[in-house]
Design a protein around this motif. Structure first.
Motif, PDB file in Angstrom:
ATOM      1  N   ASP A  48       2.093   0.552  19.591  1.00 48.49           N
ATOM      2  CA  ASP A  48       1.950  -0.363  18.456  1.00 48.49           C
ATOM      3  C   ASP A  48       0.705  -1.217  18.557  1.00 48.49           C
ATOM      4  N   ASN A  49       0.455  -1.788  19.747  1.00 52.96           N
ATOM      5  CA  ASN A  49      -0.690  -2.697  19.878  1.00 52.96           C
ATOM      6  C   ASN A  49      -2.020  -1.965  19.673  1.00 52.96           C
ATOM      7  N   HIS A  52      -2.362  -1.483  15.822  1.00 50.71           N
ATOM      8  CA  HIS A  52      -2.668  -2.774  15.195  1.00 50.71           C
ATOM      9  C   HIS A  52      -4.116  -3.192  15.472  1.00 50.71           C
ATOM     10  N   CYS A  55      -6.598  -1.057  13.432  1.00 49.34           N
ATOM     11  CA  CYS A  55      -6.668  -1.476  12.026  1.00 49.34           C
ATOM     12  C   CYS A  55      -7.405  -2.804  11.879  1.00 49.34           C
ATOM     13  N   ALA A  84       0.766  -2.104  10.485  1.00 53.99           N
ATOM     14  CA  ALA A  84      -0.532  -2.459  11.070  1.00 53.99           C
ATOM     15  C   ALA A  84      -1.557  -2.784   9.998  1.00 53.99           C
TER      16      ALA A  84
END
Length: 87
Positions: A48-49, A52, A55, A84
């Motif tokens: 996820d990080n 994110h 983006c 994101a």
């Protein structure tokens, strides 16, 4: 996605430099990107990080429109990319 891959793998260029140069040359043209959900612009799922941050940098360096998709139109696979882009 292929733009980042080709820029790094074959042209040995920094794709972020290329994006900033294009943005400077065409400041009033909306730039768009295809984002493969959790795969972002790669060929595997990322945490996820990473998605994110990718983006965040894409917006900072000139991307205006994101088109989030999944090859099977499976909404669950698109949620990370949508989140994101929206943050």
């Amino acid at each position: 996605g292929a733009t980042y891959d080709v820029s790094m793998r074959f042209l040995r260029e920094d794709p972020w430099d290329r994006l900033r140069a294009l943005r400077a040359a065409a400041p009033n043209v909306p730039f768009q990107m295809l984002l493969r959900g959790a795969n972002a612009v790669g060929y595997t799922s990322y945490s996820d990080n990473v998605v994110h941050k990718f983006c965040e940098l894409a917006v900072k360096d000139g991307v205006d429109i994101f088109r989030v998709f999944d090859s099977l139109n499976y909404i669950e696979n698109m949620k990370l990319g949508i989140d994101a882009v929206g943050s």
